[in-house]
Scaffold this active site. Structure first.
Site: not given
Ligand SMILES: NC(=O)c1ccc[n+]([C@@H]2O[C@H](COP(=O)([O-])OP(=O)(O)OC[C@H]3O[C@@H](n4cnc5c(N)ncnc54)[C@H](O)[C@@H]3O)[C@@H](O)[C@H]2O)c1
Length: 446
Positions: A275
């Site tokens: 992030c």
């Molecule tokens: N990880 C964190 O600590 C955190 C905290 C707050 C916000 N975020 C934000 O949340 C979002 C997700 O982060 P994350 O770390 O959970 O993600 P991640 O990267 O761990 O996972 C994202 C998932 O999305 C899936 N994906 C991609 N395209 C897709 C589609 N068309 N349909 C269905 N699934 C699809 C991928 O296969 C993957 O499993 C990002 O924008 C991130 O910045 C993350």
């Protein structure tokens, strides 16, 4: 009142915690991902990543049928539910700007499903997206594909997520605040009512605002936290030039000031993870496009880029030429309690050590499999701290796991070839350790 059925697109940290959270409170949840291997794990009740306290409820909710995960069936997930959280990844492009391709494809699929629906549906963007994305990218795709009007046939909200990896599930269940960016009042009311039902009497403060303000709140929050880290790291670097100064005491005293607060003032090797680095870079790039130069955040980024290399500099100061020297690395994950190594500070550190000709052995309680995919056979992997320290010329403490905090000077002196320790996270008492071995730490004046 009948509980709404929920779909969740993207099953990373945010998507899975949201899905398990709602399922554990009795909602029927359909998750959807493009990753068949991940979906299979989830449907067997196994989290696809290390996240304490998620395992038990994931298993329970899958077994009692509240949660299921589909592969490549976004349309079905949307069609069979009343509200969709979109939590797909929003990574960086090589130039640092945000890559919205997963948001685009998942929104396209959502729009196609909305076309076939004849009941009201709310789409909620939970992923971190730059200001303007929900209004100018998501809404037009949804309207075009569904051939329906946003605000009447379907609702649209932007609801940023603030969870921290390592305590992601607890954070989902007990958040400090909920931010609801809304396209129209009806959309915002639906999401507010859902959260009031979810949290009951423990509902945190809810901020209702515009879509773009909600998007910016997330970036502003992460940017400030990153700024605090780079700030304390620059003070730490200054301390090293001042005889008798110690950043730990500086930070402790600063943190007692209510206007400052104690969190995110731990000097170290910089921030990593999925992030802060990507969000700071994306905001800088977005701001540049808008004609505003975010100088402050550029400085934050630059400090974070050079900070990990201090570990290599200390190593060279204490050992001289690193060629052929064995360096033990304690900690690979970007922070404790996760196996995530995205943008982990250990990556540039190991790459530099290898460039200098050092032999690297690394240990982490959970992230070794992640590291193997990155470094392959360029380094050696230990299965315990002691094995990692054996015959090492120098040790660098990189991730502040609890098990490393328990180590005593004797653990180093008895096992290493030369007992030299670099504390990259300030977890050891300098007085105790420097009596028994060569010890140096971030932010310690000599
Ligand atoms: N990880 C964190 O600590 C955190 C905290 C707050 C916000 N975020 C934000 O949340 C979002 C997700 O982060 P994350 O770390 O959970 O993600 P991640 O990267 O761990 O996972 C994202 C998932 O999305 C899936 N994906 C991609 N395209 C897709 C589609 N068309 N349909 C269905 N699934 C699809 C991928 O296969 C993957 O499993 C990002 O924008 C991130 O910045 C993350």
């Amino acid at each position: 009142m009948k509980k709404q059925n929920i779909s969740v697109l993207g099953i990373g940290y945010v998507g899975l915690c949201t899905a398990v959270g709602f399922a554990s409170k009795g909602y029927n949840v359909i998750a959807s991902t493009h990753d068949a291997e991940k979906a299979a794990k989830i449907n067997n009740g196994i989290p696809p990543f290390h996240e304490p306290s998620l395992q038990k409820l994931l298993k329970e909710t899958v077994q009692n049928g509240r949660l299921k995960c589909l592969t490549n069936q976004t349309e079905k997930a949307v069609l069979e539910t009343d509200l969709t959280f979109n939590a797909v990844g929003t990574p960086s492009r090589p130039d640092g700007s945000i890559d919205l391709q997963f948001i685009e494809t998942s929104t396209y699929e959502t729009g196609k499903a909305l076309k076939q629906k004849n009941t009201y549906h709310v789409v909620v963007i939970k992923s971190t997206v730059v200001p303007g994305t929900t209004q100018d990218l998501v809404k037009p795709i949804l309207e075009k594909e569904s051939k329906k009007k946003c605000g009447s046939a379907f609702g649209l909200c932007m609801n940023p997520e603030f969870l921290r990896q390592g305590s992601a599930f607890e954070d989902t269940m007990h958040t400090d605040r909920i931010v609801i960016g809304e396209y129209d009042k009806k959309s915002g009311d639906s999401l507010e009512n859902l959260y009031k039902d979810f949290y009951g009497k423990n509902t945190p403060p809810i901020i209702r605002t515009t879509l773009s303000t909600a998007e910016l709140i997330k970036y502003a929050s992460n940017s400030l936290l990153a700024t605090k880290i780079s700030f304390i790291n620059t003070m730490a670097n200054l301390c090293e030039k001042i005889s008798g100064a110690d950043i730990k005491t500086v930070a402790k005293a600063m943190g007692l000031d209510k206007r400052i607060g104690p969190l995110f003032l731990n000097a170290g090797l910089g921030y990593g993870g999925s992030c802060f680095p990507k969000d700071v870079k994306a905001l800088i790039a977005h701001s540049k496009n808008l004609g505003y130069h975010l100088e402050l955040l550029e400085a934050v980024e630059n400090v974070n880029k050079t900070q990990p290399l201090k570990a290599v500099q200390f190593c060279k100061e204490l050992l001289g030429n690193l060629k052929g020297k064995r360096v033990a690395i304690l900690g690979l994950a970007f922070k404790p309690d996760t196996d995530d190594m995205r943008e982990a500070r250990v990556i540039p550190i190991i790459n530099h050590l290898l460039k200098e000709g050092a032999k690297v052995t690394a240990y982490d309680p959970v992230a070794v499999p992640t590291a193997k995919a990155i470094f392959k056979n360029k380094i050696q992997y230990a299965t315990s701290t002691i094995e990692c320290l054996k015959n090492a010329d120098c040790c660098i403490l990189i991730t502040e796991w609890d098990e490393f905090k328990k180590l005593k000077p004797e653990d180093f002196t008895k096992n290493m070839k030369q007992p030299i320790l670099i504390d990259g996270r300030r977890i050891y008492n300098p007085e105790e350790f420097s009596q028994k071995m060569k010890f140096t730490a971030i932010g310690l004046g000599h």
